[in-house]
Write an enzyme that holds these catalytic residues in place. Structure first.
Site, PDB file in Angstrom:
ATOM      1  N   ASP A   1       2.596   2.662   6.779  1.00  0.00           N
ATOM      2  CA  ASP A   1       3.850   3.313   7.137  1.00  0.00           C
ATOM      3  C   ASP A   1       4.863   3.171   6.011  1.00  0.00           C
ATOM      4  O   ASP A   1       4.643   2.439   5.033  1.00  0.00           O
ATOM      5  CB  ASP A   1       4.412   2.722   8.428  1.00  0.00           C
ATOM      6  CG  ASP A   1       3.543   3.067   9.634  1.00  0.00           C
ATOM      7  OD1 ASP A   1       2.988   4.176   9.643  1.00  0.00           O
ATOM      8  OD2 ASP A   1       3.431   2.226  10.544  1.00  0.00           O
TER       9      ASP A   1
ATOM     10  N   HIS B   1      -1.041   7.564   5.032  1.00  0.00           N
ATOM     11  CA  HIS B   1      -0.144   7.388   6.167  1.00  0.00           C
ATOM     12  C   HIS B   1      -0.889   7.127   7.472  1.00  0.00           C
ATOM     13  O   HIS B   1      -0.266   6.891   8.516  1.00  0.00           O
ATOM     14  CB  HIS B   1       0.757   8.617   6.323  1.00  0.00           C
ATOM     15  CG  HIS B   1       2.136   8.289   6.801  1.00  0.00           C
ATOM     16  ND1 HIS B   1       2.422   7.177   7.553  1.00  0.00           N
ATOM     17  CD2 HIS B   1       3.315   8.930   6.641  1.00  0.00           C
ATOM     18  CE1 HIS B   1       3.718   7.147   7.836  1.00  0.00           C
ATOM     19  NE2 HIS B   1       4.287   8.210   7.291  1.00  0.00           N
TER      20      HIS B   1
END
Length: 437
Positions: A414, A410
């Site tokens: 995304d 992350h």
């Protein structure tokens, strides 16, 4: 004569001595295996360049040696050398010289008590940290302005927890994740998290020491979870058409191309095509930079006979036809079962697939294979009753369904990118190839 550790694959700079197969004083023929050397997850057998007699080993089991290093001295039996006696004498002199050097080496490699008041040491603002630092590591650290606090956090793979050159180089290449580690103070920080001193009852039973590969896997998995904030997304794919197509074509495919048509080549092909649509998933992190890889090299997690896992890589998968991918997959799967994968077979991966369905798992939450930023797990293909809508009419049909799960980093991936890529892989798998074999 010098027995030198030869180059064993692209980008491999060192290996670990696993086992000497020819002992001192024993004779051997040209091509006989003299020593086994481990590099990353692959064990290599190093053959003799000529017939001879082993005079002296210069490296012992578990020693880390660089490519091009002299591993042993031997005498060629064809008379090319000046004789065993002179060689042994020279070797004895060499041993004496090494013994004279040992105190200096130990002095440089000893545990250092680092103090912030030591102006000649590497920049450091904490005290009383025990750390093995060799002159070579010290020089690399000074050049890169690394503190002892940062060095102490680098996973060490040397004997007795000692840092090796490769440990520091790999750490630098990975973007120095501990560069801004907080200095250790003598005063306790009331807001800092501390590992609780729990007294677990570990029970009794048979104690099995981890082998070298299992220790490496453990270190890498812990490092990956520490480095990458993992997020896992899931999607379900209807593989009914693909299953029918494979059942119809697997026999003609093997007859025409001489290769078994498993589901793995189909998964690799679907992933490679999805990466071309979403190239940012094919990346790695270098500090504050994201490297979008030019090549699409798809790794496939494969079980070894020992139960450990290894990840052979299909290079340039997007440029290969299905028969070519199947040939690569079958070749490397066979070599993995025989413990004969080469160093180049497991290098250069940019994205990894873990087929947890092979073991009957419905789905999985795989750990990212560093320095990649995502990994896909494919679950078991299972027949199930599904509601299908055709011409506005709902009906229950038996369909072949599979769960896909994507773990992604992350820091750079995304939810939109991860979810879109995962959906594209599923869409690719839901459409059977447009030709038969």
């Amino acid at each position: 004569m010098d027995f030198i550790l030869p180059k064993m694959g692209e980008s491999i700079t060192e290996g670990t001595i696993l086992n000497w197969l020819v002992q001192e004083g024993e004779s051997f023929e040209e091509g006989d295996i003299l020593v086994e050397v481990g590099t990353d997850k692959v064990d290599n057998e190093v053959p003799a360049p000529a017939a001879g007699i082993m005079l002296k080993h210069l490296c012992a089991a578990n020693d880390a040696v660089e490519i091009g290093s002299v591993l042993a001295h031997y005498e060629e039996t064809d008379g090319a050398s000046s004789g065993a006696s002179s060689s042994i004498t020279e070797d004895s002199n060499t041993s004496s010289e090494k013994k004279e050097e040992i105190p200096h080496q130990v002095q440089n490699d000893k545990k250092l008590k680092v103090s912030s008041s030591n102006s000649s040491s590497i920049s450091s603002s904490y005290v009383n940290q025990d750390l093995f630092v060799s002159p070579l590591i010290d020089a690399i650290a000074r050049k890169n302005h690394m503190s002892y606090e940062e060095l102490a956090r680098i996973p060490a793979t040397g004997n007795e927890g000692r840092l090796r050159k490769s440990d520091v180089v790999n750490y630098l290449n990975e973007g120095r994740p501990f560069q801004f580690a907080q200095a250790v103070s003598n005063e306790p920080d009331p807001t800092a998290y501390r590992i609780p001193q729990l007294k677990f009852d570990k029970g009794t039973g048979k104690i099995v020491e981890m082998d070298r590969m299992r220790r490496m896997i453990a270190d890498r998995m812990v490092y990956s979870k520490h480095t990458s904030p993992h997020v896992t997304a899931y999607v379900e794919a209807d593989l009914t058409d693909l299953v029918h197509w494979r059942n119809k074509n697997k026999a003609p495919f093997q007859e025409k191309h001489g290769e078994r048509l498993t589901f793995t080549p189909l998964f690799v092909d679907a992933v490679a095509r999805a990466i071309k649509e979403y190239p940012n998933i094919n990346a790695s992190v270098d500090g504050n930079n994201i490297i979008i890889k030019e090549n699409i090299n798809v790794g496939m997690a494969t079980a070894l006979p020992s139960g450990n896992l290894i990840v052979p890589v299909v290079k340039n998968a997007d440029q290969k036809s299905l028969p070519e991918i199947a040939a690569d997959v079958n070749r490397m799967a066979h070599l993995a079962r025989e413990n004969k994968l080469g160093g180049d077979d497991i290098k250069g991966g940019t994205f990894t697939i873990s087929n947890v369905g092979t073991f009957g798992s419905l789905m999985g939450t795989p750990i990212i294979n560093q320095p990649e930023v995502a990994i896909l797990a494919t679950g078991i293909i299972k027949k199930r009753a599904e509601v299908m809508t055709r011409d506005g009419v709902d009906a229950i049909e038996i369909r072949s369904m599979m769960m896909l799960s994507l773990s992604f980093d992350h820091r750079v991936v995304d939810g939109f990118l991860g979810g879109s890529f995962l959906r594209q892989v599923a869409d690719n798998l839901e459409v059977a190839p447009d030709k038969d074999f």
